[in-house]
Design an enzyme around this catalytic site. Sequence first.
Site, PDB file in Angstrom:
ATOM      1  N   LYS A 195      -6.338  -0.886  -7.498  1.00 27.32           N
ATOM      2  CA  LYS A 195      -5.549   0.341  -7.365  1.00 27.32           C
ATOM      3  C   LYS A 195      -5.996   1.339  -8.428  1.00 27.32           C
ATOM      4  O   LYS A 195      -5.921   1.064  -9.620  1.00 27.32           O
ATOM      5  CB  LYS A 195      -4.069   0.005  -7.522  1.00 27.32           C
ATOM      6  CG  LYS A 195      -3.161   1.206  -7.439  1.00 27.32           C
ATOM      7  CD  LYS A 195      -1.711   0.791  -7.405  1.00 27.32           C
ATOM      8  CE  LYS A 195      -0.802   1.997  -7.432  1.00 27.32           C
ATOM      9  NZ  LYS A 195       0.603   1.629  -7.428  1.00 27.32           N
ATOM     10  N   LYS A 248      -6.804   0.690  -2.869  1.00 26.75           N
ATOM     11  CA  LYS A 248      -5.950   1.864  -2.737  1.00 26.75           C
ATOM     12  C   LYS A 248      -6.391   2.932  -3.720  1.00 26.75           C
ATOM     13  O   LYS A 248      -6.593   2.597  -4.894  1.00 26.75           O
ATOM     14  CB  LYS A 248      -4.510   1.438  -3.025  1.00 26.75           C
ATOM     15  CG  LYS A 248      -3.507   2.546  -3.061  1.00 26.75           C
ATOM     16  CD  LYS A 248      -2.163   1.988  -3.401  1.00 26.75           C
ATOM     17  CE  LYS A 248      -1.229   3.157  -3.588  1.00 26.75           C
ATOM     18  NZ  LYS A 248      -0.051   2.820  -4.279  1.00 26.75           N
TER      19      LYS A 248
HETATM   20  C1  PBG Z   1       4.196   2.251  -6.839  1.00 28.61           C
HETATM   21  C2  PBG Z   1       3.371   2.778  -5.747  1.00 28.61           C
HETATM   22  C3  PBG Z   1       2.724   4.016  -5.643  1.00 28.61           C
HETATM   23  C4  PBG Z   1       2.165   4.074  -4.366  1.00 28.61           C
HETATM   24  C5  PBG Z   1       2.461   2.863  -3.751  1.00 28.61           C
HETATM   25  N1  PBG Z   1       3.176   2.078  -4.625  1.00 28.61           N
HETATM   26  C6  PBG Z   1       2.672   5.165  -6.562  1.00 28.61           C
HETATM   27  C7  PBG Z   1       1.901   5.103  -7.802  1.00 28.61           C
HETATM   28  O1  PBG Z   1       1.298   4.101  -8.173  1.00 28.61           O
HETATM   29  O2  PBG Z   1       1.953   6.124  -8.492  1.00 28.61           O
HETATM   30  C8  PBG Z   1       1.418   5.235  -3.793  1.00 28.61           C
HETATM   31  C9  PBG Z   1       1.435   5.315  -2.301  1.00 28.61           C
HETATM   32  C10 PBG Z   1       1.005   6.603  -1.740  1.00 28.61           C
HETATM   33  O3  PBG Z   1       0.563   7.556  -2.416  1.00 28.61           O
HETATM   34  O4  PBG Z   1       1.090   6.694  -0.520  1.00 28.61           O
HETATM   35  N2  PBG Z   1       3.531   1.890  -7.982  1.00 28.61           N
END
Ligand code: PBG
Length: 327
Positions: A195, A248
């Site tokens: 991520k 992601k």
């Molecule tokens: C929580 C989380 C996030 C997303 C999914 N789970 C936000 C982040 O990490 O700031 C982002 C999902 C999206 O942008 O569609 N940590």
Amino acid sequence: MLFPDFRARRLRDNSNFRRMIRETTLLVDDLILPLFAVEGKSVKKPIPSMPGHFHLSCDMLVKTVKEAHDLGIPAVMLFGLPEKKDPLGTGAYAHDGIVQKAIKAVKESVPEIAVLTDVCLCQYTDHGHCGMVENGKVDNDASLDLLARTALSHAQSGADMVAPSDMMDGRVGEIRQTLDEEGFSGIPIMSYAVKYASAFYGPFREAADSTPQFGDRKTYQMDPANALEAIREATMDIEEGADIIMVKPALSYLDIISRLRDEIDLPLAAYSVSGEYAMIKAGEMMGWIDGQKMVMETLLSIKRAGADMILTYSAMEAAKALNTREY
Ligand code: PBG
């Protein structure tokens, strides 16, 4: 063989040939729909930066899940917005927390669909970080227990799979151990293993009210410049017991998806995030692009890169198009 002996256009001549030589197939089976649950009744509040998506109270959420199930979508990913936040994100692991209630509501009315849950603290902490904060820093080890408790409470509420998105080191192992000890050894973990610290999460943070109140997420999310690190992250989570590895965002990280597909033998998920969705919606609203065609092309590219499943806010429209072969 070279032209004129070889003609690449021969097999593009008609739609039957084109169908026969297609290398990548996008299926409704590949889609996972993320949804946002809020407290209350009959709430369906539009999220401005994500047209077509809403804050949904459990009764309304269930209706959307039914629709998704009727379209053949195999799974939803639930996010919750609690009414109150605090430094320890207690709403994340409360037995009557918003996600816990949403899981139960969905499992009661649409038991056939798989319920996945995002396991994180950022929507629940008043500082907006994904872990516990000590002396102005996100404390990795102190966060693990809270994350494991969150995952456990989701499993106890009936979740079919948990998906930790916090990016703390060691959380997959901690969650696996806790689930196993508490009788949930059959519940898989989809790890947000790879991520990135991405600007593409902007609309989500508005939707989930989870913008960090100080600093940013760069001390735990990955630097977009790094690819080898993705392999290390995935390998670490596999060692700790992850069942599915996620990358992601998706669109700017197709090379990472492709690379991981070659490196690992677990199912690979890709999360086409809020910013990817919002860009296409915005272009469509301006009348500059054909949004539906771009959604299908984007999803196909993520599949072609090597993803086995795609979390996408476009899951409903994509499923409709796939079911009617309108793409
Ligand atoms: C929580 C989380 C996030 C997303 C999914 N789970 C936000 C982040 O990490 O700031 C982002 C999902 C999206 O942008 O569609 N940590």
